[in-house]
Design a protein around this motif. Structure first.
Motif: not given
Length: 260
Positions: A153, A157-158, A171, A175-176, A178-179, A194, A196, A250, A252
Motif C-alpha cells: 500500500s 492511504a492514510q 492505496k 489497505t482496507h 487487506s484488513r 499491508a 504502507e 499493517q 507503516t
C-alpha cells in the motif's frame, strides 16, 4: 550445527514466494532478499529481459528463481502464471503483491487515462493476482500451518497529499482490502499484511509527469533521505519469517525525516 545455522540464517527455506512488479525497485530487491532467506522465488512483471537478468543474478548467488513475464491487469495471464508456479515450484505459500504505478495530477486536469491506468494496475491487477494465487496460499497453509499474502500500500492511504487523490484512493483500497482479507483468511492460517511505505527511491517517481508533483518530489529529496528498495525488502522478509502465530496486520515504514 550446520542444520541449525541454516535454519537461523535462511528462515524461509522450503517456502515458495511469488513477487509481482519484480523487474525493478521494491519487487526486484524483495525477490533477491527472499531468495537469500532460502525461498524459491517466482518473479512476475512485464519486462522479460529484466526478469531474466534477475533470475540469473539470484542463481549466481545460490538461490532458485523462475521468471514469468505477465501483465497482471490481464486476469487470464495472472491465472496462467499461477499455473506455472504450481507446475514448476509446487505452489506458492508467500505472495508479495507489489505491482503498481503512481501518476499524481490535479483532478481538474481530467487526466482520465492516468486515472484508469492507476485503477487498472493498483486495484484490478492486485485483485487478479489475489484471485489467481489465493487457492495455492490456502492449500499451503493447510499443509504447513502458515502462508503469507503481503500487499504494498502506501502512506498515501492514510495521509493527504494534494494532487495524489486517485493514487491515494487506490492505496486506501489496498489497505482496507487487506484488513478484510485478514479476517477471512486468518482462520485458515493465511496471514495478510499491508505495508504502507513513505517515499521510496524507485522507478515510481520517473513515471510522474505532473510538474507540481515533480517539484514536490525534488524538494523532498533535497531535504530527506528517502527509503531504499532494500529497506522494504528486509521488511517483507521480517514479516514472512515471523512465527506462524504472529501476523503483522499493517506496517507503516517512513523515512526518518519525512513528516507525513
Amino acid at each position: 550445527m550446520t542444520a541449525t545455522t541454516n535454519i537461523t540464517t535462511k528462515p524461509l527455506t522450503g517456502r515458495v514466494a511469488v513477487v509481482t512488479g519484480a523487474s525493478s525497485g521494491i519487487g526486484e530487491a524483495c525477490a533477491e532478499h527472499l531468495a537469500q532467506l532460502g525461498a524459491r522465488v517466482a518473479v512476475l512483471a512485464r519486462r522479460a529481459d529484466r526478469l531474466d537478468e534477475l533470475v540469473a543474478r539470484i542463481g549466481k548467488n545460490g538461490g532458485t528463481a523462475v521468471a514469468i513475464a505477465v501483465d497482471v491487469t490481464d486476469a487470464a495471464a495472472a491465472h496462467a502464471a499461477a499455473g506455472r508456479v504450481a507446475a514448476e515450484l509446487g505452489g506458492a505459500d508467500l505472495l508479495f503483491n507489489n505491482a503498481g504505478v503512481m501518476l499524481p495530477a490535479p483532478i481538474e486536469e481530467l487526466a482520465v487515462d492516468q486515472w484508469q491506468h492507476q485503477i487498472d494496475l493498483n486495484i484490478t491487477g492486485l485483485m487478479n493476482v489475489i484471485g489467481a494465487f489465493i487457492p495455492q496460499l490456502v492449500t499451503a497453509a493447510g499443509e504447513s500451518g502458515v502462508a503469507d499474502l503481503i500487499n504494498t500500500s502506501s502512506i498515501a492511504a492514510q495521509n493527504i497529499f494534494p494532487n495524489f487523490a486517485v493514487y491515494a484512493a487506490t492505496k486506501a483500497y489496498v489497505t482496507h482490502l487487506s484488513r478484510h482479507l485478514r479476517v477471512e483468511l486468518g482462520a485458515k492460517h493465511v496471514r495478510v499484511s499491508a505495508i504502507e511505505p513513505g517515499i521510496v527511491a524507485t522507478e515510481l517517481q520517473s513515471h510522474v509527469t505532473d510538474e507540481g508533483a515533480l517539484q514536490w518530489l525534488a524538494g523532498s529529496r533535497e531535504t530527506t533521505e528517502w527509503l531504499t528498495a532494500q529497506d522494504l525488502a528486509e521488511t517483507v522478509g521480517f514479516i514472512a519469517a515471523l512465527p506462524p502465530r504472529a501476523n503483522i496486520q499493517q506496517l507503516t515504514i517512513m523515512p526518518t525525516g519525512q513528516p507525513s
